[in-house]
Structure formats: C-alpha cells, structure tokens
Scaffold this active site. Sequence first.
Site, short mmCIF file in Angstrom:
data_model
loop_
_atom_site.label_atom_id
_atom_site.label_comp_id
_atom_site.label_asym_id
_atom_site.label_seq_id
_atom_site.Cartn_x
_atom_site.Cartn_y
_atom_site.Cartn_z
N LYS A 83 0.66 -1.01 0.15
CA LYS A 83 0.31 -0.27 -0.17
C LYS A 83 0.87 1.22 -0.23
CE LYS A 83 -4.30 -1.70 2.19
NZ LYS A 83 -5.39 -1.16 3.30
N LYS B 2 -5.58 -11.40 -6.77
CA LYS B 2 -6.60 -11.13 -6.00
C LYS B 2 -7.98 -10.21 -5.90
CE LYS B 2 -6.57 -8.09 -1.79
NZ LYS B 2 -5.62 -7.23 -0.49
N LYS C 206 -10.87 -4.17 -4.38
CA LYS C 206 -11.67 -2.63 -4.56
C LYS C 206 -10.59 -2.17 -5.46
CE LYS C 206 -10.82 0.74 -1.35
NZ LYS C 206 -9.73 0.46 -0.92
P1 TYM Z 1 -11.17 -5.83 5.13
O1 TYM Z 1 -11.58 -4.77 4.96
O2 TYM Z 1 -9.53 -5.11 3.66
O3 TYM Z 1 -11.13 -7.32 4.10
C1 TYM Z 1 -12.36 -7.58 4.65
C2 TYM Z 1 -12.44 -9.09 4.76
O4 TYM Z 1 -12.71 -10.00 3.53
C3 TYM Z 1 -11.36 -10.76 3.50
N1 TYM Z 1 -10.95 -10.32 1.86
C4 TYM Z 1 -10.94 -11.30 0.52
N2 TYM Z 1 -11.01 -13.09 1.30
C5 TYM Z 1 -11.01 -13.67 -0.32
N3 TYM Z 1 -10.89 -13.06 -1.25
C6 TYM Z 1 -10.54 -11.71 -1.59
N4 TYM Z 1 -10.75 -11.95 -2.58
C7 TYM Z 1 -10.54 -10.45 -0.92
N5 TYM Z 1 -10.75 -9.71 -0.20
C8 TYM Z 1 -11.37 -9.20 0.98
C9 TYM Z 1 -10.29 -10.23 4.05
O5 TYM Z 1 -9.91 -10.75 4.42
C10 TYM Z 1 -11.10 -9.60 5.64
O6 TYM Z 1 -10.84 -10.83 5.93
N6 TYM Z 1 -7.35 -5.49 8.31
C11 TYM Z 1 -9.13 -6.07 7.86
C12 TYM Z 1 -9.52 -5.09 9.23
C13 TYM Z 1 -9.59 -5.02 9.92
C14 TYM Z 1 -9.61 -6.48 11.19
C15 TYM Z 1 -9.13 -6.40 12.47
C16 TYM Z 1 -9.93 -7.71 10.68
C17 TYM Z 1 -9.34 -4.53 11.52
N7 TYM Z 1 -9.08 -5.39 12.65
C18 TYM Z 1 -9.84 -7.06 13.17
C19 TYM Z 1 -10.10 -8.98 11.21
C20 TYM Z 1 -9.69 -8.88 12.83
C21 TYM Z 1 -8.68 -5.95 5.64
O7 TYM Z 1 -8.57 -4.63 5.93
O8 TYM Z 1 -9.68 -6.15 5.88
#
Ligand code: TYM
Length: 332
Positions: free
Chosen positions: A112, A195, A198
């Site tokens: 990022k 993957k 967005k």
């Molecule tokens: P975020 O908001 O980017 O994504 C939310 C969840 O979606 C999953 N994900 C995917 N799974 C499969 N294939 C894909 N292409 C794909 N894109 C996204 C992500 O793995 C995630 O589970 N850092 C985290 C948010 C967060 C969090 C936490 C999660 C903040 N604090 C504490 C768990 C526990 C994030 O940016 O996810």
Amino acid sequence: RSRVLSGIQPTADSFHLGNYLGALKNWVEMQDDYDAFYFIPDMHAITVQHDPVALRARTRNAAAQLLAVGIDAHRSTIFAQSQVPEHAQLAWVLMCLTGFGEASRMTQFKDKSAKQGAEHASVGLFTYPMLMAADILLYKAEYVPVGEDQRQHLELTRDLAQRFNTRFGEAFVVPKPFITKESAKIYDLQDPRAKMSKSGPSPAGLINLLDEPKVSAKKIRSAVTDAEREIRYAPDEKPGVSNLLVINSVLSGRSVAELEQYFAGKGYGDLKVDTAEVLTEFVVPLRKRVDEYLDDPAELDRALDIGAQRARSVASDTLAAVYDKIGFLPPK
Ligand code: TYM
C-alpha cells in the site's frame, strides 16, 4: 462459548464478492456456535486519505450490509471501532512492543505504501497492524475469520500476545486465524492470478455486492478463462475457470466436484451463465434488505450504539488488566 472477532473496512460503497466469500459467509455461520464480535474498523479507514462525509455514510452502509448478509445484532455484537476508545488505547501499548523492523516486514504496508509513494504513506498506515492486533486481543478472541490476505497480520497479533504474556503476565488469548481453504482468496475476474480487490486493475474484475445485478452478470460473462474447453478445478493451470467454480460453489452450496460433473461436456459459456444466475439470486434480495436498513439510519445507529456498549464492557476489563500489568498507576 468461545469467542470470535472480525472486522471489515468501510472504505467503499459496497462490500465485494471476495469479502463475502472469503470472510463474511463464515461470520454468519460462526454466530451459531460462538460469542461473536463483528465490527467496522473506521479508524483503519483513515490510514489512507478519506472524505469525512463518505466515511460516515459508508460506516452506516457497512452496518446495513452486515445485517443484510445475516449477522444478527441480538446474537452477535456489532459495533464501530471508533465508538470503543479502548482500541486506540491498547494499540499504543502494542506499538511499544513491536519492533520497527518487524512492522516494516508487513507485506500489506509495503504494497500500500509503494502505491502511494513511500514518502506520502501515513504513519497510521505503518502502525495499522498493531491497531488490528488491539482489536482482536481486547476481546480475547479465540478465532478470527478472515481471508488469506490477513494471515500475516494475524501472525503478528499472535506474536504480540505471546510477547506481552511472557513479559508482563497472562493478559491475552493467543488467537487463531479461521480461514476456509477454498474461498480464502477470490480472484479478479479479469486478472485471475490477482486477488479481487477494490483497488484492482480494472473495475470489470470486481463484483460489488450492491451493484446492479445486470452489471455484475455481465462482468461474470466477460470473465477471463483460458484457451482449453474443459471445466475442471485446477487453480494453477486454469485460474479463471477455477475461480468461477469456487464462486459458483460457495454461493450455490454445490461442491466443486458436483459442479465439475454437472458441467462435463458443457462449455465455458454455460458455466458463466449459471454462475451469473447464482450470483443474481444472491444479490437481488440482499440489495433489497440493505435498502430497508438504510431507510432507517437512526435504527442503525441505535444498533451500533448497543453493540459499542457491549463491546466496551469486555474491552475495558482487558485494558484495565493490561494497564495494571505494565505498571500504570491505578485509576481513581
Ligand atoms: P478488509 O476490509 O480489506 O476485508 C474484509 C475481509 O475480506 C477478506 N477479503 C477477501 N477474502 C477472499 N478473497 C478476496 N479477494 C478478499 N478480499 C478481502 C479479508 O481477508 C477480510 O477478512 N485489516 C482488515 C480489517 C480488520 C480486521 C481487524 C480483521 C481490522 N481489524 C481485526 C480481523 C480482525 C481488512 O482490511 O480487511
């Protein structure tokens, strides 16, 4: 009952299919067997430049989508991160336990920050994983249902929990990632080795749950496949076809093996049409439910408020124990 916790960022107007298949579907299923905490990390969302009006709208929109996919606000605790101040407070403690080199090895930060030009990346983007560790450790969560891209952050969380427990005495449960192998990584429809995200290369590769179903169906029909004709699951050789099989399978509840049999002798066009149908059946009622929840923002805010109060009652106990163990003076 043991506890699960997970979060999803309010950084877009809609969750995407990767979010749902990789994570949210497990969230819904896990509420039956676990004491579940699901939250919207709005504080993580400001680690990159953001618009305040959009953030507030997207946080409510995220809550509406969580309810609409089947998270039950009575059985599970849903809340917005910024409404529980203990997250920021514990994050500071964890930042002080994290090595600079250790944080520099986080691949998501490297990706990022490279995109923005490293000089412009915020310090918050750098310390993001320690805030995420705080999110998890405050609730003593045993499992964290996420997609594959969060695995490294979970490893750091485990290391920090163990480090704290060893140095200052047991305060944290060491959490385990809960990742469903098959759908841990849903791929971009136009670039099926990347993957779905967005910030992917082309909007045609991304399925937003709240987009017009016709638009999404068209994206599925235009998905990149390969020059063979055989419909079989072989992620390395046939990433595009395998991705469609996984999407279809998880949405329809048919196994990949069943689908391979069903499509034997049929063409890629058939697989695409069927997958577009399965997706449409899923998103049409979902969009309707989201609209219904968004019609009553005061009710959404109320649900989040109740969730934040429940979350605080757990988080404040953990934080008090941590503050005591590290030698801060007792609160008056
Ligand atoms: P975020 O908001 O980017 O994504 C939310 C969840 O979606 C999953 N994900 C995917 N799974 C499969 N294939 C894909 N292409 C794909 N894109 C996204 C992500 O793995 C995630 O589970 N850092 C985290 C948010 C967060 C969090 C936490 C999660 C903040 N604090 C504490 C768990 C526990 C994030 O940016 O996810």
